[in-house]
Enzyme design. Structure first.
Site, mmCIF file in Angstrom:
data_model
loop_
_atom_site.group_PDB
_atom_site.id
_atom_site.type_symbol
_atom_site.label_atom_id
_atom_site.label_comp_id
_atom_site.label_asym_id
_atom_site.label_seq_id
_atom_site.Cartn_x
_atom_site.Cartn_y
_atom_site.Cartn_z
ATOM 1 N N THR A 118 0.879 -1.175 0.000
ATOM 2 C CA THR A 118 0.000 0.000 0.000
ATOM 3 C C THR A 118 0.917 1.225 0.000
ATOM 4 O OG1 THR A 118 -0.048 0.298 2.396
ATOM 5 C CG2 THR A 118 -1.641 -1.267 1.454
ATOM 6 N N THR A 159 -0.778 -2.291 19.464
ATOM 7 C CA THR A 159 -0.465 -0.939 19.929
ATOM 8 C C THR A 159 -0.991 -0.687 21.337
ATOM 9 O OG1 THR A 159 -1.101 1.365 19.549
ATOM 10 C CG2 THR A 159 -2.579 -0.261 18.666
ATOM 11 N N ASP A 160 -0.387 0.278 22.024
ATOM 12 C CA ASP A 160 -0.898 0.667 23.347
ATOM 13 C C ASP A 160 -2.208 1.453 23.227
ATOM 14 O OD1 ASP A 160 0.129 3.022 22.274
ATOM 15 O OD2 ASP A 160 1.249 3.602 24.061
ATOM 16 N N GLU A 161 -2.543 1.886 21.986
ATOM 17 C CA GLU A 161 -3.739 2.728 21.826
ATOM 18 C C GLU A 161 -5.022 1.964 22.138
ATOM 19 O OE1 GLU A 161 -3.569 5.367 18.441
ATOM 20 O OE2 GLU A 161 -1.393 5.280 18.419
ATOM 21 N N TYR A 178 -8.960 3.552 14.420
ATOM 22 C CA TYR A 178 -7.723 2.755 14.353
ATOM 23 C C TYR A 178 -7.595 1.860 15.580
ATOM 24 C CZ TYR A 178 -2.762 1.664 15.100
ATOM 25 O OH TYR A 178 -1.577 1.011 15.367
ATOM 26 N N SER A 180 -10.085 -0.932 15.762
ATOM 27 C CA SER A 180 -9.802 -2.062 14.860
ATOM 28 C C SER A 180 -8.655 -2.916 15.407
ATOM 29 C CB SER A 180 -9.495 -1.567 13.442
ATOM 30 O OG SER A 180 -8.263 -0.882 13.387
ATOM 31 N N LYS A 181 -7.647 -2.265 16.003
ATOM 32 C CA LYS A 181 -6.539 -3.041 16.569
ATOM 33 C C LYS A 181 -7.023 -3.819 17.805
ATOM 34 C CE LYS A 181 -2.775 -3.213 15.501
ATOM 35 N NZ LYS A 181 -2.027 -4.046 14.505
ATOM 36 N N ASN A 219 6.297 4.531 17.896
ATOM 37 C CA ASN A 219 7.650 4.309 17.377
ATOM 38 C C ASN A 219 8.103 5.501 16.546
ATOM 39 O OD1 ASN A 219 8.204 0.809 16.746
ATOM 40 N ND2 ASN A 219 6.843 1.676 18.247
ATOM 41 N N GLY A 271 -11.654 13.321 19.031
ATOM 42 C CA GLY A 271 -11.410 12.175 19.928
ATOM 43 C C GLY A 271 -9.943 11.990 20.279
ATOM 44 N N TYR A 292 -3.432 15.783 4.115
ATOM 45 C CA TYR A 292 -3.717 17.181 4.449
ATOM 46 C C TYR A 292 -5.200 17.497 4.251
ATOM 47 C CZ TYR A 292 1.131 18.385 5.087
ATOM 48 O OH TYR A 292 2.397 18.461 5.572
HETATM 49 P P1 NAD Z 1 2.967 0.962 8.316
HETATM 50 O O1 NAD Z 1 1.704 1.642 7.952
HETATM 51 O O2 NAD Z 1 4.271 1.687 8.160
HETATM 52 O O3 NAD Z 1 3.123 -0.391 7.501
HETATM 53 C C1 NAD Z 1 2.048 -1.278 7.297
HETATM 54 C C2 NAD Z 1 2.469 -2.259 6.227
HETATM 55 O O4 NAD Z 1 1.370 -3.179 6.035
HETATM 56 C C3 NAD Z 1 2.758 -1.618 4.872
HETATM 57 O O5 NAD Z 1 3.943 -2.146 4.334
HETATM 58 C C4 NAD Z 1 1.556 -2.003 4.017
HETATM 59 O O6 NAD Z 1 1.863 -2.133 2.639
HETATM 60 C C5 NAD Z 1 1.157 -3.331 4.633
HETATM 61 N N1 NAD Z 1 -0.265 -3.631 4.426
HETATM 62 C C6 NAD Z 1 -1.324 -2.803 4.660
HETATM 63 N N2 NAD Z 1 -2.456 -3.416 4.337
HETATM 64 C C7 NAD Z 1 -2.131 -4.661 3.899
HETATM 65 C C8 NAD Z 1 -2.882 -5.772 3.434
HETATM 66 N N3 NAD Z 1 -4.210 -5.715 3.331
HETATM 67 N N4 NAD Z 1 -2.226 -6.900 3.099
HETATM 68 C C9 NAD Z 1 -0.883 -6.963 3.196
HETATM 69 N N5 NAD Z 1 -0.117 -5.936 3.602
HETATM 70 C C10 NAD Z 1 -0.728 -4.803 3.953
HETATM 71 O O7 NAD Z 1 2.749 0.484 9.815
HETATM 72 P P2 NAD Z 1 3.783 0.420 11.021
HETATM 73 O O8 NAD Z 1 3.821 1.733 11.685
HETATM 74 O O9 NAD Z 1 5.035 -0.235 10.577
HETATM 75 O O10 NAD Z 1 3.001 -0.568 12.004
HETATM 76 C C11 NAD Z 1 3.160 -1.983 11.896
HETATM 77 C C12 NAD Z 1 2.307 -2.648 12.952
HETATM 78 O O11 NAD Z 1 2.717 -2.202 14.247
HETATM 79 C C13 NAD Z 1 0.817 -2.306 12.830
HETATM 80 O O12 NAD Z 1 0.087 -3.461 13.129
HETATM 81 C C14 NAD Z 1 0.604 -1.242 13.891
HETATM 82 O O13 NAD Z 1 -0.715 -1.281 14.371
HETATM 83 C C15 NAD Z 1 1.605 -1.659 14.941
HETATM 84 N N6 NAD Z 1 2.130 -0.581 15.777
HETATM 85 C C16 NAD Z 1 2.619 0.567 15.228
HETATM 86 C C17 NAD Z 1 3.154 1.559 16.043
HETATM 87 C C18 NAD Z 1 3.747 2.818 15.468
HETATM 88 O O14 NAD Z 1 4.112 3.723 16.235
HETATM 89 N N7 NAD Z 1 3.909 2.950 14.168
HETATM 90 C C19 NAD Z 1 3.187 1.383 17.427
HETATM 91 C C20 NAD Z 1 2.674 0.180 17.962
HETATM 92 C C21 NAD Z 1 2.160 -0.794 17.128
HETATM 93 P P1 TYD Z 2 0.790 10.327 15.322
HETATM 94 O O1 TYD Z 2 2.225 10.342 14.923
HETATM 95 O O2 TYD Z 2 -0.259 10.405 14.279
HETATM 96 O O3 TYD Z 2 0.596 9.025 16.224
HETATM 97 P P2 TYD Z 2 -0.660 8.585 17.150
HETATM 98 O O4 TYD Z 2 -1.827 9.400 16.831
HETATM 99 O O5 TYD Z 2 -0.844 7.155 16.746
HETATM 100 O O6 TYD Z 2 -0.198 8.733 18.559
HETATM 101 O O7 TYD Z 2 0.541 11.519 16.331
HETATM 102 C C1 TYD Z 2 1.344 11.690 17.498
HETATM 103 C C2 TYD Z 2 0.815 12.878 18.246
HETATM 104 O O8 TYD Z 2 1.052 14.065 17.466
HETATM 105 C C3 TYD Z 2 -0.693 12.851 18.474
HETATM 106 O O9 TYD Z 2 -0.989 13.432 19.741
HETATM 107 C C4 TYD Z 2 -1.255 13.720 17.359
HETATM 108 C C5 TYD Z 2 -0.162 14.745 17.157
HETATM 109 N N1 TYD Z 2 -0.037 15.265 15.777
HETATM 110 C C6 TYD Z 2 -0.040 16.644 15.553
HETATM 111 O O10 TYD Z 2 -0.151 17.460 16.486
HETATM 112 N N2 TYD Z 2 0.083 17.086 14.263
HETATM 113 C C7 TYD Z 2 0.206 16.221 13.205
HETATM 114 O O11 TYD Z 2 0.302 16.678 12.048
HETATM 115 C C8 TYD Z 2 0.218 14.818 13.459
HETATM 116 C C9 TYD Z 2 0.354 13.829 12.329
HETATM 117 C C10 TYD Z 2 0.108 14.382 14.771
#
Ligand code: NAD
Ligand code: TYD
Length: 350
Positions: free
Chosen positions: A38, A131-133, A156, A159-160, A186, A289, A347
């Site tokens: 994606t 995720t912790d969310e 989000y 769903s998680k 992360n 939210g 945006y």
């Molecule tokens: P990301 O959005 O960077 O990557 C998601 C990947 O999944 C992409 O490579 C995308 O192509 C693939 N994908 C999406 N839909 C798909 C489908 N239908 N079939 C196959 N592949 C598909 O996400 P991320 O930030 O690397 O997060 C990875 C996992 O870790 C997720 O499950 C997320 O919920 C979890 N997570 C993320 C964070 C964070 O801070 N980013 C923190 C905690 C947990």
């Molecule tokens: P984000 O990186 O989207 O992660 P998450 O919502 O999963 O925690 O956002 C981190 C924090 O930053 C969140 O409190 C929302 C805020 N944020 C902004 O203030 N401006 C932005 O443009 C974005 C993307 C996030």
């Protein structure tokens, strides 16, 4: 039995670090990276391992159960580390159904495949990365532990949370060996510039406004992505089946303080006048939210498996900025061409 691990979402941000770690550290394992590519998936993230004998990329969608069955059979998949997901809260507010399909239905498809094809006598593991969310929003004090009740508040996190419940249900009902980890926010290399840190790095480079939601007094607990990958490796090999682990950075930052630190570091690295990037800060309409505070208590993982983050936030953030400054081509590629639409719709959704 030699392990053949299916890593889903391995072309994404966290998944690419997990794939790189496993391919290099475990030459005896076969690593199958399943990703639909994606907007968030990018094979450039796998350049260092793409020619390794123990690595194979498979373009597939976790919504296609027949494809999953065929891949499980063809590669004799022994274990799954499931990261594929729609991962951005803002997009989930705009298009919740995409999150229902990929995060819930996709996860259940994978679980069903494992249920149909894995033999109970053999050693398998379905590791679900979450995720912790899912725990909702904290007040000024307290931490999420493994026993905190689920209270998701965004599409989000809902769903998680649902996918976590299905993973647990498949363990309890069908005996599938599962582990779940719930990690805090992360940051690091390979992060699509839609989330706070990479978006703001990109905007500072191009001297574009930095859209801070609301008053900026929202708190997140930040973890360097390579430390998350190390935690996943540890939990995958030593974690208790049927269990869950919280992973966090012990590193809480209010958004506005983080953004100011980022501005300071980038002014220094770009040789700009002190305060120049802070002038880009623009307070914008709040996210609906918006969860006030996330903070993880990762002491179970620390006590049971000895894990702790290896870098301070300042070190990790500095390394992250350096990576983006040294990979401007990567940034350009993921914000133009086929990706441009995704970058721009982010945006529009505000
Ligand atoms: P990301 O959005 O960077 O990557 C998601 C990947 O999944 C992409 O490579 C995308 O192509 C693939 N994908 C999406 N839909 C798909 C489908 N239908 N079939 C196959 N592949 C598909 O996400 P991320 O930030 O690397 O997060 C990875 C996992 O870790 C997720 O499950 C997320 O919920 C979890 N997570 C993320 C964070 C964070 O801070 N980013 C923190 C905690 C947990
Ligand atoms: P984000 O990186 O989207 O992660 P998450 O919502 O999963 O925690 O956002 C981190 C924090 O930053 C969140 O409190 C929302 C805020 N944020 C902004 O203030 N401006 C932005 O443009 C974005 C993307 C996030």
């Amino acid at each position: 039995m030699t392990k053949c691990i299916l890593i889903t979402g391995g072309a994404g941000f966290i998944g690419s670090h997990v794939v790189n770690l496993f391919v290099n550290k475990y030459p005896d394992y076969k690593i199958i990276n399943l990703d639909a590519l994606t907007y968030a998936g990018n094979l450039e993230n796998l350049r260092d391992v793409e020619n390794n004998n123990n690595y194979q990329f498979v373009k597939a969608n976790i919504l296609e159960s027949e494809d999953l069955r065929q891949i499980f059979e063809q590669y004799q998949i022994t274990d799954v580390i499931h990261l594929a997901a729609e991962s951005h809260v803002d997009r989930s507010i705009h298009s919740p159904l995409d999150f229902v399909y990929t995060n819930i239905v996709g996860t259940v498809n994978l679980l069903n495949t494992a249920k149909q094809l894995w033999n109970k006598e053999e050693d398998h593991l379905f590791y679900h990365v979450s995720t912790d969310e899912v725990f909702g929003s904290l007040g000024e004090t307290g931490y999420f532990t493994e026993t905190t009740p689920y209270d998701p508040r965004s599409p989000y996190s809902a769903s998680k949370a649902s996918s976590d419940h299905f993973v647990r249900a498949y363990h309890e009902t069908y005996g599938i060996p599962t582990i779940i980890s719930n990690c805090s926010n992360n940051y690091g290399p390979n992060h699509f510039p839609e989330k706070l840190i990479p978006l703001f790095i990109n905007n500072i480079i191009h001297q574009k406004p930095l859209p801070v939601y609301g008053d900026g007094n929202y708190t997140r607990d930040w973890l360097f992505v390579k430390d998350h990958a190390v935690a996943i490796d540890l939990i995958f090999h030593k974690g208790q089946r049927g269990s869950t682990y919280n992973i966090g950075g012990f590193n809480e930052w209010k958004n506005i303080d983080l953004v100011k630190l980022l501005c300071r570091l980038m002014d220094q690295k770009l040789g700009r006048q002190a305060g120049q990037s802070e002038n880009l800060i623009t307070y914008v309409k709040d996210r609906p939210g918006h969860d006030k505070r996330y903070a993880i208590d990762a002491s179970k993982l620390n006590k049971e498996l000895g894990w702790k983050p290896s870098v301070t936030f300042e070190e990790g953030l500095s390394a992250t900025i350096d990576w983006y400054l040294n990979n401007t081509e990567w940034l350009k590629n993921v914000t133009t061409g086929n990706y441009q639409h995704y970058y721009e719709t982010m945006y529009q959704n505000r």
